[in-house]
Design a protein around this motif. Structure first.
Motif, short mmCIF file in Angstrom:
data_model
loop_
_atom_site.label_atom_id
_atom_site.label_comp_id
_atom_site.label_asym_id
_atom_site.label_seq_id
_atom_site.Cartn_x
_atom_site.Cartn_y
_atom_site.Cartn_z
N LYS A 284 -5.89 -1.84 -6.04
CA LYS A 284 -6.87 -1.86 -4.85
C LYS A 284 -6.14 -3.16 -3.93
O LYS A 284 -5.48 -4.08 -4.33
CB LYS A 284 -8.22 -2.82 -5.17
CG LYS A 284 -8.96 -2.16 -5.94
CD LYS A 284 -10.03 -2.89 -6.55
CE LYS A 284 -11.19 -2.04 -7.57
NZ LYS A 284 -12.26 -2.68 -8.13
N THR A 285 -6.11 -2.71 -2.49
CA THR A 285 -5.23 -3.38 -1.64
C THR A 285 -6.06 -4.54 -0.73
O THR A 285 -7.29 -3.81 -0.65
CB THR A 285 -4.18 -2.68 -1.10
OG1 THR A 285 -4.65 -1.56 -0.39
CG2 THR A 285 -3.05 -2.24 -2.00
N ASP B 258 0.79 -1.38 -0.21
CA ASP B 258 -0.13 0.08 0.11
C ASP B 258 0.96 1.29 -0.06
O ASP B 258 0.33 2.38 0.46
CB ASP B 258 -0.86 0.02 1.24
CG ASP B 258 -0.20 -0.15 2.66
OD1 ASP B 258 1.01 -0.46 2.53
OD2 ASP B 258 -0.91 -0.09 3.53
#
Length: 323
Positions: A198-199, A105
């Motif tokens: 998208k994490t 992230d």
């Protein structure tokens, strides 16, 4: 002017392998310091910190170990690294890249690379790949692109790259979208801008089991029926064509889908699953109506990693955000 800082972790794999006994096969023996000593050009790029975290063939790594590697990489960024490079075996490189991509992230790039030829073989590609990976990790254009794989002077995104040949130097490709960029005359060139990512939250447990089964002609249902009794919490199916299974599998999967998340990807190697084309029993419309999820362009191996991470972070209810 301050020099850039970067960190390299070596995990093993072919890049670290050479023969220790005449006539024997190559095995992992070269750690991080040996890599640094054999590639003096690295010191010209930046202030390099290198650590040897393991000497493993990549098939022997597991998710718990990868979490420790990822924690190490995040610490390097916190301590000022502009980018991080990890070297490992190519057998599971696409899977490791996917695992890291869903958890990375940070804006700084995390770049993975390896080698197709052992360190003592003629034409060994490891050092060139490491140099290219470091150039990518240090490039300002690599920011916010997440996890990248650099092999054979090509830059690939983690979620699209696949190993498509067992032994060739040009073993890695991104079948659906092509490389994200290239290294030309030691300079990094991206062919498309960075995209939104998208994490997944960091897993709170790592004991969950997710099965990967391939749909094949005339397959029985014995293994599928045993998943729940064996304690599996998720299933990925490498389905026929655009995401299909046999009529027999479709019948058995319906009650299982009420107990665990199931993703159906395509086993074809390229292309996407469908969503509203085929209406036969075992086709994607039937499976969706029974609660199964279509994997889209995500290959079965990558889908399994996604599902494992979502279950482990108590986020399986968010599966539809990712496929």
């Amino acid at each position: 002017m301050l020099r850039a800082k970067m960190s390299i972790a070596t995990l093993g794999g072919t890049l670290s392998m050479q023969r220790t006994t005449p006539g024997a096969g190559i095995t992992p023996v070269l750690g991080g310091e040996a890599l640094l000593a054999s590639t003096p050009a690295l010191k010209e790029l930046a202030d390099v910190h290198v650590e040897s975290l393991s000497l493993l063939p990549s098939a022997s790594m597991d998710f718990d170990f990868l979490l420790t590697v990822l924690s190490w990489a995040k610490r390097q960024v916190a301590q000022g690294a502009q980018g991080v490079v990890i070297t490992q075996g190519t057998d599971t490189l696409e899977e490791t890249a996917t695992f890291f991509e869903y958890l990375w992230d940070l804006d700084q790039p995390l770049v993975l690379t390896g080698a197709m030829r052992g360190a003592d073989q003629p034409g060994a590609d490891g050092r060139a790949n490491v140099l290219d990976a470091c150039r990518v990790a240090l490039s300002e254009d690599s920011a916010k692109r997440g996890v990248l794989v650099v092999m054979n002077a090509e830059i690939h995104q983690a979620l699209t790259v696949r190993k498509t040949h067992s032994l060739a130097l040009q073993a890695f490709a991104s079948p659906n979208v092509g490389p994200a960029g290239m290294i030309i005359e030691h300079r990094v060139h991206f062919s498309r801008p960075a995209a939104a990512r998208k994490t997944v939250p960091w897993p709170v447990r790592t004991t969950q089991k997710v099965a990967l089964l391939e749909a094949v002609l005339s397959a029985d249902t014995t293994l599928v029926e045993q998943l729940v009794p064996l304690g599996y919490e998720g299933l990925v199916i490498a389905g026929f064509g655009a995401g299909h299974v046999s009529e027999q599998w479709s019948t058995v999967l319906e009650p299982i889908a009420a107990q665990m998340p199931i993703i159906v990807s395509t086993r074809c190697g390229a292309g996407s699953t469908a969503s509203d084309t085929y209406g036969f029993k075992g086709g994607e419309i039937d499976l969706i109506n029974k609660g199964l999820h279509m994997g889209g362009c995500l290959c079965p191996r990558k889908a399994r990693i996604l599902l494992w991470l979502l279950i482990g972070s108590d986020s399986a209810h968010e599966l539809s955000r990712f496929v």
